[in-house]
Design an enzyme around this catalytic site. Structure first.
Site, PDB file in Angstrom:
ATOM      1  N   LEU B  58       0.973  -1.061   0.104  1.00 16.13           N
ATOM      2  CA  LEU B  58       0.023   0.072  -0.084  1.00 16.13           C
ATOM      3  C   LEU B  58       0.993   1.323  -0.052  1.00 16.13           C
ATOM      4  O   LEU B  58       1.492   1.579   0.986  1.00 16.13           O
ATOM      5  CB  LEU B  58      -0.925   0.005   1.118  1.00 16.13           C
ATOM      6  CG  LEU B  58      -2.234  -1.030   1.158  1.00 16.13           C
ATOM      7  CD1 LEU B  58      -1.656  -2.412   1.223  1.00 16.13           C
ATOM      8  CD2 LEU B  58      -3.259  -0.521   2.122  1.00 16.13           C
ATOM      9  N   SER B  59       1.048   1.719  -1.357  1.00 15.75           N
ATOM     10  CA  SER B  59       2.110   2.733  -1.474  1.00 15.75           C
ATOM     11  C   SER B  59       1.689   3.753  -2.398  1.00 15.75           C
ATOM     12  O   SER B  59       2.166   3.769  -3.527  1.00 15.75           O
ATOM     13  CB  SER B  59       3.345   2.362  -1.693  1.00 15.75           C
ATOM     14  OG  SER B  59       3.767   1.311  -0.635  1.00 15.75           O
ATOM     15  N   GLU B  60       0.608   4.625  -2.397  1.00 11.39           N
ATOM     16  CA  GLU B  60       0.043   5.398  -3.401  1.00 11.39           C
ATOM     17  C   GLU B  60       0.890   6.368  -4.000  1.00 11.39           C
ATOM     18  O   GLU B  60       1.268   6.604  -5.260  1.00 11.39           O
ATOM     19  CB  GLU B  60      -1.353   5.750  -3.223  1.00 11.39           C
ATOM     20  CG  GLU B  60      -2.398   4.763  -3.084  1.00 11.39           C
ATOM     21  CD  GLU B  60      -2.406   3.967  -1.872  1.00 11.39           C
ATOM     22  OE1 GLU B  60      -1.674   4.517  -0.751  1.00 11.39           O
ATOM     23  OE2 GLU B  60      -3.511   2.881  -1.724  1.00 11.39           O
ATOM     24  N   PHE B  83      -9.518   2.786  -5.141  1.00  8.92           N
ATOM     25  CA  PHE B  83     -10.448   4.027  -4.935  1.00  8.92           C
ATOM     26  C   PHE B  83      -9.878   5.352  -5.162  1.00  8.92           C
ATOM     27  O   PHE B  83      -8.700   5.526  -4.596  1.00  8.92           O
ATOM     28  CB  PHE B  83     -11.157   3.738  -3.463  1.00  8.92           C
ATOM     29  CG  PHE B  83     -11.755   2.485  -3.563  1.00  8.92           C
ATOM     30  CD1 PHE B  83     -13.168   2.462  -3.825  1.00  8.92           C
ATOM     31  CD2 PHE B  83     -11.340   1.316  -3.178  1.00  8.92           C
ATOM     32  CE1 PHE B  83     -13.919   1.301  -3.659  1.00  8.92           C
ATOM     33  CE2 PHE B  83     -11.968  -0.075  -2.913  1.00  8.92           C
ATOM     34  CZ  PHE B  83     -13.637   0.008  -3.348  1.00  8.92           C
ATOM     35  N   ALA B  84     -10.549   6.021  -5.776  1.00  6.64           N
ATOM     36  CA  ALA B  84     -10.117   7.552  -6.306  1.00  6.64           C
ATOM     37  C   ALA B  84      -9.930   8.069  -4.940  1.00  6.64           C
ATOM     38  O   ALA B  84      -9.318   9.069  -5.174  1.00  6.64           O
ATOM     39  CB  ALA B  84     -11.209   8.283  -6.978  1.00  6.64           C
ATOM     40  N   ASP B  85     -10.552   7.941  -3.785  1.00  5.65           N
ATOM     41  CA  ASP B  85     -10.177   8.679  -2.460  1.00  5.65           C
ATOM     42  C   ASP B  85      -9.048   8.502  -2.218  1.00  5.65           C
ATOM     43  O   ASP B  85      -8.330   9.623  -1.259  1.00  5.65           O
ATOM     44  CB  ASP B  85     -11.113   8.228  -1.449  1.00  5.65           C
ATOM     45  CG  ASP B  85     -12.588   7.758  -1.952  1.00  5.65           C
ATOM     46  OD1 ASP B  85     -13.571   8.393  -1.324  1.00  5.65           O
ATOM     47  OD2 ASP B  85     -12.654   6.876  -3.009  1.00  5.65           O
ATOM     48  N   HIS B 129     -14.450   5.868   0.517  1.00  3.65           N
ATOM     49  CA  HIS B 129     -14.588   5.083  -0.635  1.00  3.65           C
ATOM     50  C   HIS B 129     -15.771   5.330  -1.791  1.00  3.65           C
ATOM     51  O   HIS B 129     -15.991   4.601  -2.667  1.00  3.65           O
ATOM     52  CB  HIS B 129     -14.848   3.686  -0.447  1.00  3.65           C
ATOM     53  CG  HIS B 129     -13.825   2.803   0.344  1.00  3.65           C
ATOM     54  ND1 HIS B 129     -13.239   3.050   1.669  1.00  3.65           N
ATOM     55  CD2 HIS B 129     -12.910   1.946  -0.119  1.00  3.65           C
ATOM     56  CE1 HIS B 129     -12.450   2.115   1.848  1.00  3.65           C
ATOM     57  NE2 HIS B 129     -12.052   1.457   0.810  1.00  3.65           N
TER      58      HIS B 129
HETATM   59  C1  LIG Z   1      -4.404   4.341   1.239  1.00  2.64           C
HETATM   60  C2  LIG Z   1      -5.234   3.111   0.894  1.00  2.64           C
HETATM   61  N1  LIG Z   1      -4.797   2.221   0.101  1.00  2.64           N
HETATM   62  C3  LIG Z   1      -5.441   1.241  -0.179  1.00  2.64           C
HETATM   63  C4  LIG Z   1      -6.627   0.792   0.471  1.00  2.64           C
HETATM   64  C5  LIG Z   1      -7.542  -0.219   0.062  1.00  2.64           C
HETATM   65  N2  LIG Z   1      -7.244  -1.651   1.005  1.00  2.64           N
HETATM   66  C6  LIG Z   1      -7.773  -1.747   1.957  1.00  2.64           C
HETATM   67  S1  LIG Z   1      -7.329  -2.852   3.049  1.00  2.64           S
HETATM   68  C7  LIG Z   1      -6.025  -3.088   2.119  1.00  2.64           C
HETATM   69  C8  LIG Z   1      -5.118  -4.244   2.502  1.00  2.64           C
HETATM   70  C9  LIG Z   1      -4.411  -4.162   3.761  1.00  2.64           C
HETATM   71  O1  LIG Z   1      -3.562  -4.869   4.077  1.00  2.64           O
HETATM   72  P1  LIG Z   1      -2.804  -4.816   5.486  1.00  2.64           P
HETATM   73  O2  LIG Z   1      -2.360  -3.579   5.759  1.00  2.64           O
HETATM   74  O3  LIG Z   1      -1.923  -6.032   5.628  1.00  2.64           O
HETATM   75  O4  LIG Z   1      -4.280  -5.295   6.477  1.00  2.64           O
HETATM   76  P2  LIG Z   1      -5.231  -6.588   6.195  1.00  2.64           P
HETATM   77  O5  LIG Z   1      -6.134  -6.160   5.590  1.00  2.64           O
HETATM   78  O6  LIG Z   1      -4.360  -7.819   6.130  1.00  2.64           O
HETATM   79  O7  LIG Z   1      -5.663  -6.663   7.904  1.00  2.64           O
HETATM   80  C10 LIG Z   1      -6.138  -2.311   0.943  1.00  2.64           C
HETATM   81  C11 LIG Z   1      -5.021  -2.415  -0.186  1.00  2.64           C
HETATM   82  C12 LIG Z   1      -7.213   1.709   1.309  1.00  2.64           C
HETATM   83  N3  LIG Z   1      -8.145   1.507   1.923  1.00  2.64           N
HETATM   84  N4  LIG Z   1      -6.400   2.834   1.592  1.00  2.64           N
END
Ligand SMILES: Cc1ncc(C[n+]2csc(CCOP(=O)(O)OP(=O)(O)O)c2C)c(N)n1
Ligand SMILES: [Mg+2]
Lengths: 328, 325
Positions: B58-60, B83-85, B129
């Protein structure tokens, strides 16, 4: 550390409560009664119960999107049904149905709320910890973040600043091995993410996240250190989510047998074995816990199902602290 | 040959065909490679080109930043924001980097990249979202904001966005993913910066983008029964906007209703209303009307979200009021 029989029994009940809560949430999410995305913590109960048990009511808590368990255990017993009602989107929910699963908060117990922008509250946590120091209180801040979320720059900005200023923060890194479909080893250079701690000059610990006693021991140490002004700790709890990323995700990305091997390490089963083998707790006592929790969770479900929808006009309330926005 | 496919399939096809044609194109984002994206838009790409599809943590900011750097080196990144947010997390890279590079390098290099972002409300996922992010981007010179409304547009506009030498934020409304429509099998592109006249009419112009085009079509059908002929304009590229098509339509009809998801204040409806009053004021027969969301964060519970999002009945009402004025 070993918990006393009574302590362990209490934590056992907490974990069973989380599991039964999540099972009902899953059921009603699959039926479509609960709208939106639901991220379940089944399999991860020991981290959630252990973290919640290590904090006091005035400590600041930032649970994550999978953190129903911490939210539930932090809330007052009479409010627990309102956690579920919030997830159902009902008027009686903790936040009037405006937040849902990913946005529940309860300021009176300093549950600062989960947040659906991953990594966002990791920097917000700096502020609550800062306020504790500024106001000369010994309240600590516990922030949950996943293995995938540790990719966000905010996590690193936060740890750097907290370490430098010795802010009272627990970085609760819940490593369940996956961020949606992606294994943490594919997106991070380390085999254990707690290694980051060295770079930030803070203690880092890898914890068996499916052992409630190990969680409480490590978390308790970090809490004490933070309370005494020793600064932050990075705790990496190794665990596994049994369900897909969200309720309904078939999780086809998991290798065969992986889930089963983690089910062997079920934190609830492990605690039960310890209770029975080491503490001589009788089957009937265990059963009594399950019966109590079943009835309790059933009452949350009934409450949620019977509660009215929010008043549509509530959509426009509290956009600003002082002025109204135009409704329909 | 044309056949009926979904909006998502059309996007997926555009990526496959354009990657086949141009080896400089690659995809990057969270879960875009092995899983094929949260919404399946990048599905099958990693299987075909394992070295041109990249899963990240997760590294936008890193995803978009890497794309900027790679674009300047001549590659054509297609980054996905689930998600665009989450644009909030990489806003600096989009606004202060991608949007400025062409200007900064005096046209010798630019951020020739696409940031695909899943936008809009309606899925009961509350305020992180569900936002309509287009106004966050439309005040930033150097950016292009593309917003398809049909499967046909999805494919053709994604191809032209990838080929564009500008940074394009490509908005995919989640409410459209399952919508079906006719899409040619072969590779084609649709022009950027050009609005589409979805339906011609002489009495009233409706400007609508993405899912709101469906509202506009329904309203036009309904109003046709009352003898009102609506002209529907779908901007396709929201920024830079095709003013000409809108303004000349209003010069013909004299009435304008803008249907826009997202809050009214400073939405694109505000800009379109101003353009019209600047350029064709003398042709207006009624005040310009806007149908929009309420000015609140998007709440979770269905009754609350439905309260906030634009109502179809309000489109009809606005059109009738414009006609009755
Ligand atoms: C800034 C951001 N990027 C992407 C997402 C979409 N997203 C929600 S949960 C998730 C995975 C999270 O993984 P982790 O941090 O390992 O937590 P876990 O779901 O395994 O508990 C992603 C990509 C988000 N909500 N916010
Ligand atoms: Mg994870």
């Amino acid at each position: 550390m070993t918990l006393s029989k009574d302590q362990l029994l209490q934590r056992y009940e907490d974990m069973v409560l989380i599991r039964r809560f999540e099972e009902e949430v899953e059921k009603y999410s699959k039926k479509g009664t609960i709208p939106g995305f639901i991220h379940l913590g089944i399999g991860q109960e020991a981290t959630q119960a252990g973290i919640a048990a290590s904090l006091k009511e005035t400590d600041y808590k930032f649970p994550d999107h999978r953190g129903h368990g911490i939210i539930l255990l932090s809330s007052h017993p009479e409010d627990r049904k309102r956690v579920m009602a919030e997830i159902f989107g009902k008027r009686t929910g903790l936040n009037g149905g405006r937040g849902g699963s990913m946005h529940v908060n309860d300021l009176k117990v300093r549950d600062m709320g989960n947040n659906a922008i991953q990594g966002s509250t990791v920097v917000t946590a700096l502020g609550t910890a800062f306020a504790s120091v500024y106001n000369h209180t010994d309240d600590v801040t516990a922030i949950s973040m996943g293995d995938g979320t540790l990719g966000e720059g905010t996590c690193h900005e936060s740890m750097n600043m907290a370490a430098t200023w010795k802010l009272p923060i627990l970085y609760c890194l819940i490593n369940n091995h996956y961020a949606i479909s992606t294994r943490y080893t594919e997106t991070h250079p380390q085999s254990q993410l707690a290694e980051w701690a060295q770079g930030y000059c803070v203690p880092g610990e890898v914890v068996d996240g499916n052992d409630i006693e190990a969680v409480i021991e490590a978390t308790g140490r970090a809490v004490q250190r933070a309370r005494e002004g020793g600064g932050p700790t990075l705790l990496e709890y190794m665990t596994y989510r049994w369900q897909g990323h969200f309720s309904g995700d078939p999780a086809a990305y998991r290798p065969a047998g992986e889930l089963e091997s983690w089910k062997e390490k079920d934190p609830i089963k492990r605690a039960r074995e310890k209770l029975m083998d080491a503490h001589g707790v009788a089957e009937s006592e265990i059963q009594a816990v399950h019966d109590r929790v079943d009835a309790e969770v059933e009452s949350y479900v009934q409450f949620s199902l019977e509660s009215p929808d929010p008043d549509p006009a509530y959509a426009t309330a509290h956009v600003y602290a002082d002025i109204e926005v135009e409704g329909r | 040959m044309s056949r009926t496919i979904t909006f998502s399939k059309a996007l997926n096809e555009a990526l496959h065909q354009e990657m086949e044609r141009d080896e400089k194109v690659f995809v990057i984002g969270e879960d875009v490679a092995k899983m094929g994206g949260d919404f399946g838009i990048t599905s099958g790409i990693w299987v075909k080109w394992p070295d041109r599809a990249f899963d990240t943590a997760l590294s936008e900011a890193a995803i978009v930043g890497l794309s900027c750097g790679a674009a300047v080196c001549g590659l054509r990144p297609v980054a996905e924001l689930m998600f665009a947010d989450f644009i909030g997390v990489c806003y600096d890279q989009i606004v202060n980097n991608a949007a400025k590079l062409c200007y900064m390098y005096e046209g010798k290099a630019s951020a020739q990249m696409v940031v695909r972002a899943v936008t809009g409300g309606g899925i009961r996922c509350a305020y992180h979202h569900s936002q309509c992010v287009e106004p966050w981007l439309m005040n930033v010179p150097g950016l292009v904001v593309v917003a398809p409304a049909t499967p046909y547009e999805a494919k053709g506009l994604l191809v032209s966005s990838i080929r564009s030498n500008n940074p394009v934020v490509f908005l995919e409304h989640k409410g459209l993913y399952n919508q079906k429509g006719e899409v040619p099998e072969e590779l084609y592109s649709l022009p950027l910066y050009q609005a589409n006249v979805e339906r011609s009419g002489k009495d009233l112009t409706i400007v609508a983008a993405m899912t709101m085009v469906n509202f506009a079509r329904r309203a036009a059908e309904e109003l046709a029964k009352e003898g009102v002929e609506c002209e529907i304009i779908n901007p396709r590229t929201l920024f830079p906007l095709d003013k000409e098509t809108i303004v000349s339509s209003v010069a013909k009809t004299g009435r304008l209703v803008i249907v826009q998801e997202g809050p009214k204040f400073m939405g694109y409806g505000a800009e379109i209303g101003s353009l019209v009053s600047e350029d064709v004021f003398e042709y207006l027969k009624a005040p310009v009307k806007r149908v929009t969301s309420l000015g609140t964060p998007i709440p979770f519970a269905p009754v609350l979200e439905d309260e906030v999002l634009p109502h179809y009945d309000d489109v009809l009402k606005a059109c009738r009021e414009a006609m009755a004025f």
